[in-house]
Design a protein around this motif. Structure first.
Motif, PDB file in Angstrom:
ATOM      1  N   ASN A 332      15.577  -0.727  -7.637  1.00 44.77           N
ATOM      2  CA  ASN A 332      14.433  -1.432  -8.208  1.00 44.77           C
ATOM      3  C   ASN A 332      13.221  -0.517  -8.285  1.00 44.77           C
ATOM      4  OD1 ASN A 332      15.819  -3.904  -8.500  1.00 44.77           O
ATOM      5  ND2 ASN A 332      15.475  -4.367  -6.347  1.00 44.77           N
ATOM      6  N   ILE A 333      12.326  -0.866  -9.186  1.00 46.52           N
ATOM      7  CA  ILE A 333      11.077  -0.117  -9.360  1.00 46.52           C
ATOM      8  C   ILE A 333       9.920  -1.104  -9.275  1.00 46.52           C
ATOM      9  CG2 ILE A 333       9.714   1.343 -10.894  1.00 46.52           C
ATOM     10  CD1 ILE A 333      12.297   2.341 -12.119  1.00 46.52           C
ATOM     11  N   TYR A 334       8.942  -0.775  -8.439  1.00 44.23           N
ATOM     12  CA  TYR A 334       7.751  -1.616  -8.273  1.00 44.23           C
ATOM     13  C   TYR A 334       6.513  -0.767  -8.565  1.00 44.23           C
ATOM     14  CZ  TYR A 334      11.015  -4.448  -5.505  1.00 44.23           C
ATOM     15  OH  TYR A 334      12.087  -5.182  -5.080  1.00 44.23           O
ATOM     16  N   ILE A 335       5.532  -1.376  -9.208  1.00 39.80           N
ATOM     17  CA  ILE A 335       4.249  -0.709  -9.437  1.00 39.80           C
ATOM     18  C   ILE A 335       3.156  -1.545  -8.789  1.00 39.80           C
ATOM     19  CG2 ILE A 335       2.575   0.095 -11.127  1.00 39.80           C
ATOM     20  CD1 ILE A 335       4.770   0.700 -13.025  1.00 39.80           C
ATOM     21  N   CYS A 336       2.379  -0.891  -7.940  1.00 42.23           N
ATOM     22  CA  CYS A 336       1.246  -1.538  -7.266  1.00 42.23           C
ATOM     23  C   CYS A 336      -0.042  -0.908  -7.792  1.00 42.23           C
ATOM     24  CB  CYS A 336       1.331  -1.366  -5.749  1.00 42.23           C
ATOM     25  SG  CYS A 336       2.871  -1.973  -5.031  1.00 42.23           S
ATOM     26  N   MET A 337      -1.029  -1.730  -8.087  1.00 41.82           N
ATOM     27  CA  MET A 337      -2.295  -1.237  -8.620  1.00 41.82           C
ATOM     28  C   MET A 337      -3.447  -1.694  -7.741  1.00 41.82           C
ATOM     29  SD  MET A 337      -1.520   0.460 -11.413  1.00 41.82           S
ATOM     30  CE  MET A 337      -3.056   0.560 -12.305  1.00 41.82           C
ATOM     31  N   GLN A 338      -4.483  -0.876  -7.742  1.00 39.52           N
ATOM     32  CA  GLN A 338      -5.709  -1.195  -7.004  1.00 39.52           C
ATOM     33  C   GLN A 338      -6.778  -1.639  -8.004  1.00 39.52           C
ATOM     34  OE1 GLN A 338      -7.946   2.085  -5.254  1.00 39.52           O
ATOM     35  NE2 GLN A 338      -8.167   0.947  -3.346  1.00 39.52           N
ATOM     36  N   ASP A 356      10.194  -9.855  -5.915  1.00 35.11           N
ATOM     37  CA  ASP A 356       9.034 -10.323  -5.154  1.00 35.11           C
ATOM     38  C   ASP A 356       7.898  -9.301  -5.267  1.00 35.11           C
ATOM     39  OD1 ASP A 356       7.307 -11.555  -3.438  1.00 35.11           O
ATOM     40  OD2 ASP A 356       8.313 -10.875  -1.613  1.00 35.11           O
ATOM     41  N   LEU A 357       6.794  -9.704  -5.875  1.00 34.64           N
ATOM     42  CA  LEU A 357       5.621  -8.834  -5.994  1.00 34.64           C
ATOM     43  C   LEU A 357       4.513  -9.221  -5.020  1.00 34.64           C
ATOM     44  CD1 LEU A 357       5.384  -8.498  -9.882  1.00 34.64           C
ATOM     45  CD2 LEU A 357       6.259  -6.823  -8.252  1.00 34.64           C
ATOM     46  N   ALA A 358       4.838 -10.143  -4.114  1.00 30.52           N
ATOM     47  CA  ALA A 358       3.825 -10.625  -3.161  1.00 30.52           C
ATOM     48  C   ALA A 358       3.759  -9.692  -1.959  1.00 30.52           C
ATOM     49  CB  ALA A 358       4.153 -12.048  -2.722  1.00 30.52           C
ATOM     50  N   PHE A 359       3.528  -8.419  -2.219  1.00 25.68           N
ATOM     51  CA  PHE A 359       3.339  -7.457  -1.124  1.00 25.68           C
ATOM     52  C   PHE A 359       2.245  -6.487  -1.532  1.00 25.68           C
ATOM     53  CE2 PHE A 359       6.274  -5.378  -3.975  1.00 25.68           C
ATOM     54  CZ  PHE A 359       5.874  -4.055  -3.954  1.00 25.68           C
ATOM     55  N   SER A 360       1.719  -5.792  -0.579  1.00 22.10           N
ATOM     56  CA  SER A 360       0.620  -4.867  -0.859  1.00 22.10           C
ATOM     57  C   SER A 360       0.672  -3.698   0.114  1.00 22.10           C
ATOM     58  CB  SER A 360      -0.734  -5.586  -0.757  1.00 22.10           C
ATOM     59  OG  SER A 360      -0.929  -6.091   0.552  1.00 22.10           O
ATOM     60  N   LEU A 361       0.039  -2.608  -0.296  1.00 25.66           N
ATOM     61  CA  LEU A 361      -0.099  -1.418   0.531  1.00 25.66           C
ATOM     62  C   LEU A 361      -1.591  -1.178   0.736  1.00 25.66           C
ATOM     63  CD1 LEU A 361       2.503   0.864  -1.287  1.00 25.66           C
ATOM     64  CD2 LEU A 361       2.818  -0.252   0.920  1.00 25.66           C
ATOM     65  N   GLU A 362      -2.006  -1.202   1.987  1.00 24.42           N
ATOM     66  CA  GLU A 362      -3.423  -1.015   2.272  1.00 24.42           C
ATOM     67  C   GLU A 362      -3.854   0.412   1.942  1.00 24.42           C
ATOM     68  OE1 GLU A 362      -5.474  -3.377   3.076  1.00 24.42           O
ATOM     69  OE2 GLU A 362      -3.870  -4.881   3.184  1.00 24.42           O
ATOM     70  N   GLU A 363      -5.129   0.563   1.598  1.00 24.75           N
ATOM     71  CA  GLU A 363      -5.633   1.882   1.224  1.00 24.75           C
ATOM     72  C   GLU A 363      -5.547   2.866   2.393  1.00 24.75           C
ATOM     73  OE1 GLU A 363      -9.261   3.406  -1.554  1.00 24.75           O
ATOM     74  OE2 GLU A 363      -9.812   2.213   0.191  1.00 24.75           O
ATOM     75  N   GLU A 364      -5.596   2.344   3.637  1.00 26.00           N
ATOM     76  CA  GLU A 364      -5.528   3.207   4.815  1.00 26.00           C
ATOM     77  C   GLU A 364      -4.104   3.605   5.173  1.00 26.00           C
ATOM     78  OE1 GLU A 364      -6.975   0.237   4.774  1.00 26.00           O
ATOM     79  OE2 GLU A 364      -9.089   0.848   4.577  1.00 26.00           O
ATOM     80  N   ASN A 365      -3.119   3.083   4.447  1.00 26.40           N
ATOM     81  CA  ASN A 365      -1.727   3.416   4.726  1.00 26.40           C
ATOM     82  C   ASN A 365      -1.531   4.931   4.628  1.00 26.40           C
ATOM     83  OD1 ASN A 365       1.154   3.916   4.256  1.00 26.40           O
ATOM     84  ND2 ASN A 365       1.333   1.700   4.090  1.00 26.40           N
ATOM     85  N   PRO A 366      -0.931   5.578   5.648  1.00 31.75           N
ATOM     86  CA  PRO A 366      -0.746   7.037   5.617  1.00 31.75           C
ATOM     87  C   PRO A 366       0.000   7.533   4.386  1.00 31.75           C
ATOM     88  CG  PRO A 366      -0.324   6.191   7.808  1.00 31.75           C
ATOM     89  CD  PRO A 366      -0.491   4.992   6.924  1.00 31.75           C
ATOM     90  N   MET A 367       0.917   6.733   3.885  1.00 29.06           N
ATOM     91  CA  MET A 367       1.646   7.141   2.677  1.00 29.06           C
ATOM     92  C   MET A 367       0.706   7.192   1.477  1.00 29.06           C
ATOM     93  SD  MET A 367       5.200   5.598   1.169  1.00 29.06           S
ATOM     94  CE  MET A 367       4.480   4.080   0.554  1.00 29.06           C
ATOM     95  N   ILE A 368      -0.227   6.244   1.399  1.00 29.73           N
ATOM     96  CA  ILE A 368      -1.217   6.257   0.323  1.00 29.73           C
ATOM     97  C   ILE A 368      -2.107   7.489   0.436  1.00 29.73           C
ATOM     98  CG2 ILE A 368      -3.185   5.023  -0.666  1.00 29.73           C
ATOM     99  CD1 ILE A 368      -0.534   3.654  -1.196  1.00 29.73           C
ATOM    100  N   GLN A 369      -2.498   7.808   1.662  1.00 34.41           N
ATOM    101  CA  GLN A 369      -3.331   8.990   1.867  1.00 34.41           C
ATOM    102  C   GLN A 369      -2.586  10.257   1.465  1.00 34.41           C
ATOM    103  OE1 GLN A 369      -6.567   8.733   2.665  1.00 34.41           O
ATOM    104  NE2 GLN A 369      -6.224   6.515   2.610  1.00 34.41           N
ATOM    105  N   TRP A 370      -1.275  10.313   1.748  1.00 34.05           N
ATOM    106  CA  TRP A 370      -0.476  11.485   1.377  1.00 34.05           C
ATOM    107  C   TRP A 370      -0.440  11.628  -0.136  1.00 34.05           C
ATOM    108  CZ3 TRP A 370       3.509  13.180  -1.531  1.00 34.05           C
ATOM    109  CH2 TRP A 370       4.126  14.379  -1.164  1.00 34.05           C
TER     110      TRP A 370
END
Length: 839
Positions: A332-338, A356-370
């Motif tokens: 599967n492929i998911y796209i999350c936008m801020q 299911d698109l009812a999930f989110s990644l916080e901006e402080e998530n280390p993966m986001i920072q990477w």
């Protein structure tokens, strides 16, 4: 030559093949260091193979070449491992290189450390025997110390960057394969078998895999023309060496008998072999790599072309997902936008509608920072070994692991991370195709540019549609929305409210313009939060707000507006410095289809309701709908008997001034007032509108005060200049009324009473229902009185003639519906002809 010699030649050919490949690759420090490793291995195996084959210039020479390759291999691996880990070469490596070269030169001159092997004839062939002396330790001690130093460096690199531990795995496996391959030479079981040569081949291919895994080499480079010719030559040499004895036996040819024929035949045989292998290699590469690469290139070209033609963000995301699914074997492929900086990255698109698109990644998530710090996609399997992964919450890890995350790529808008693409694999698929990483990088880079353009366009649209200070819709876009919603709700209800801040100029004078702006912003927030997703809120004027409520009836709209009004009235109660002037609002409400047949009428009605509140003492809510008020006693009806009394003196003062200059204009205005109010009453208009029309009729020609009397009373035909002077009385009337704020609500009727229904009137040349209803009524009344009245330049028309002229010009000069109603009133006696006064 024996098994050892043939294995050595095969290994040498493999090294030569890899060397050709990497000579065609794009150069960098890692590739260059790998080439040094290949050269060392090529010297070692080639020298050993040529020595055993006793090639020219002799065994001694090829022995020295092989020994040089062995001695230089530790330094070659040193350079490769440091370059692979991004560490600069140190002085220790140069010291080792100089030491080994000196030892090699001394040994080549005197043979003090390791003498050349002696060839011994045995049954079944020849073999080489080495005499090992204790002095050989001179080679082993520096090499051993150097390898220990290299191991320490490797441990430090992996400790500083745990991700490199995964990258170094194939490198270390290759080094261990080379080490054990040479160590096994002392085991009798491997006596006579080239285990050291085979371990070298395994080692170099593991290094090759590490480079592919690191995305430093693309397999598509195998299709380069120079590599095809080189591979064809290497394989031709290998095969020709094996078939040459059979050709000699079949053709019964020996070099000593006929050297010219021998050379010619074998040259032709070699060329044929070379052509066959070159063709087969090209065919293989085109079938396996080039065709797939061309397929990918075509898909990417179509993808680039498609998203470059759209500014729709959702279409860009859908096409990005689609091309990834077509080109990669993934789950599967998911796209999350801020949406805004500081907010979480929420799921907005997926390859499956039911995902299911009812999930989110916080901006402080280390993966986001990477992803913010790196341009390339993240390989999740490698990321699991990083410090960033260890700092993630267990819940975040579990969520990503549960989805079988495979890759994670960033969608960048300049320096900011606008979105994230999560690519998963089926639970049974563990294999990673590292060419996919480059493919993902190409797709996301193109998608990022398209998303940036789409966001810039969206931002420009929002800026063009919204008020800069309050963030509400601006007046222009609100009118577009109003027309759209009016069409959508023709079979339903559409409520409109106009909220005007009372005495805002005084508020600015008391507290300053800055506080005034803050007040407007605060009111806007109250209105927006109250309306929410149920309607539209706009800043309609400097201190005026409009609220459009699709599906709302007058009861619901009034309840909502009352809530807004209460919140505004108490918004400054907590501030002690705001007691001098409390904020109040005057609100008008109307709804279609109850009180308006079109958008123009709806706006006029709600505007009129606001004026009535203003002139009734402000700070109130007025619903514009007579039938609704009569049917519902809970809505308080305002006694308007006194509303217009304060204006009467002003109106009669102006009409008296007209009468003093031109008695005809005064009587004409009185007659128009009668006809217009009678028509308005017959149309079922409420008493407020009837009164507005009466006052507009009395004032519609007030601008004629400024026209010279000789022009007004001229019996002959007017000149063009004189006619333009007459036409100017409309603007003159508006200029006079504009200075009377208490009467400015009659302006729409006055300014449009000479407009024609077909758009050929003046001063604005508007047509149809764009002309205010009040102005269309005045137009009919004004023209009828002009036809039935005697003037200095014409006689009065009989009633039947005036009646016919009205019908003839219905749809041209006049609104046909109004004409038919007016004629109907004439016929049934509701409207009677006013008798002209005798002059």
């Amino acid at each position: 030559m024996g098994t050892y010699g043939y294995i050595s030649i095969i290994a040498m050919l493999c090294y030569g093949f890899l060397l050709l490949m990497f000579l065609t690759a794009k150069k960098n420090k890692i590739i260059n260091s790998f080439l040094v490793v290949l050269l060392g291995l090529l010297f070692w195996t080639g020298g050993s193979a040529f020595m055993r084959a006793q090639f020219w210039p002799g065994c001694e020479f090829w022995y020295q070449v092989s020994l040089l390759g062995i001695l230089l291999l530790p330094y070659a691996y040193y350079r490769f491992i440091l370059a692979f880990g991004g560490v600069r070469n140190g002085s220790v490596g140069r010291i080792y290189l100089v030491t080994m070269l000196i030892c090699f030169w001394v040994n080549a001159q005197f043979g003090v450390f390791l003498e050349s092997p002696k060839m011994i004839e045995k049954r079944g062939g020849q073999t080489f025997v080495y005499e090992i002396n204790p002095s050989i330790i001179v080679f082993f001690i520096p090499a051993g110390l150097f390898l220990i130093h290299l191991f320490v460096i490797l441990v430090r690199i992996c400790k500083e960057n745990p991700t490199m531990k995964v990258q170094y795995e194939p490198v270390m496996m290759g080094v261990l394969a080379l080490f054990f391959g040479n160590a096994f030479l002392g085991i009798p079981f491997f006596s006579g078998f080239p285990i050291d040569i085979l371990s070298g081949v395994v080692n170099v291919f593991l290094l090759f895999y590490a480079l592919i895994r690191r995305r430093l080499f693309r397999l598509q480079m195998l299709a380069s023309p120079s590599l095809c010719y080189g591979v064809g030559f290497l394989f031709s040499v290998l095969v020709f060496l094996n078939i040459m004895p059979f050709l000699q036996k079949i053709l019964h040819m020996q070099p000593d008998n006929n050297i010219t024929m021998y050379t010619l035949v074998f040259a032709i045989a070699f060329l044929i072999t070379y052509a066959i292998f070159t063709y087969l290699w090209k065919l293989l590469i085109r079938s396996v790599f080039v065709r797939e690469e061309n397929h990918q290139a075509e898909k990417l070209r179509k993808f680039n072309s498609a998203i470059s033609k759209t500014l729709d963000l959702q279409e860009i995301l859908d096409r990005t997902i689609r091309v990834m699914k077509e080109l990669m074997d993934v789950g599967n492929i998911y796209i999350c936008m801020q949406k805004a900086p500081g907010e979480a990255y929420c799921g907005v698109a997926s390859d499956q509608p039911l995902n299911d698109l009812a999930f989110s990644l916080e901006e402080e998530n280390p993966m986001i920072q990477w992803l913010k710090d790196h341009e390339e996609p993240l390989v999740y399997r490698d990321f699991r070994y990083s410090v960033e992964y260890k700092s993630m919450w267990e819940e975040e890890k579990h969520h990503l692991d549960k989805k079988h995350t495979r890759y994670c790529a960033g969608l960048k808008d300049g320096d900011t991370l606008a979105g994230v693409i999560l690519i998963t694999a089926d639970s049974g698929k563990k294999r990673l195709v590292y060419d996919e990483v480059e493919l993902i990088s190409n797709i996301t880079s193109v998608a990022s540019i398209a998303i940036k353009n789409a966001r810039m366009y969206e931002k420009a649209c929002i800026e063009a549609r919204t008020d800069e200070m309050t963030g509400l819709l601006n007046r222009k876009y609100f009118h577009e929305v109003l027309h759209e919603e009016f069409e959508k709700n023709k079979d339903g209800s559409l409520a409109l409210a106009l909220i005007n801040v009372d005495d805002f100029k005084l508020y600015n004078q008391l507290y300053g313009l800055k506080e005034g702006d803050l007040c407007l912003q605060h009111i806007a927030k109250i209105i927006q939060s109250s309306v929410g997703e149920n309607g539209y809120a706009a800043r309609y004027g400097g201190k005026e707000y409009a609220v459009l409520l699709p599906g709302y009836d007058l009861f619901s709209a009034r309840n909502l507006v009352e809530s807004i009004e209460k919140q505004i009235s108490v918004m400054n109660n907590c501030r002690t410095d705001m007691k001098l002037k409390a904020i109040t609002v005057s609100v008008g409400i109307s709804a279609a289809p109850y009180a308006a047949k079109n958008v123009k009428e709806l706006m006029e009605n709600v505007d009129l309701a606001v004026y009535h509140v203003k002139h009734s003492g402000k700070n109130g809510i007025q619903v514009f709908d007579t039938m609704f008020r009569n049917a519902n006693k809970n809505i308080v009806s305002t006694n308007r008997a006194h509303i217009y009394q304060e204006y009467e003196s002003t109106i009669y003062a102006l009409t008296a001034a007209i009468d003093a200059k031109d008695h005809y204009t005064f009587s004409h205005s009185t007659n128009v007032a009668y006809y217009a109010t009678a028509l308005a009453t017959a149309l079922g208009m409420n008493e407020d509108m009837v009164e507005i029309i009466r006052q507009a009729a009395l004032l519609h020609d007030v601008g004629k005060i400024g026209i010279p009397e000789y022009v007004l009373n001229k019996a002959d035909k007017l000149t063009d200049d004189e006619y333009e002077t007459i036409k100017g009385h409309v603007e003159s009337s508006i200029d006079i009324i504009r200075h009377l704020p208490s009467l400015d609500y009659v302006i729409p009727a006055v300014i449009g009473h000479h407009e024609r229904y077909d758009g050929k009137g003046y001063p604005r040349r508007i047509a149809g229902e764009d002309i205010p209803l009040t102005a269309r009524i005045l137009c009919v009344a004004d023209s009828f009185d002009a036809m039935t009245s005697k003037r200095c330049y014409k006689k009065a028309f009989p009633l039947n003639v005036a009646r016919e002229k009205l019908l003839q010009d219905a749809g041209k000069q006049f609104d046909p519906d109004l004409v038919y109603k007016f004629v109907e009133c004439l016929d049934n006696g509701t409207i009677t002809l006013v008798k002209a006064e005798e002059s």
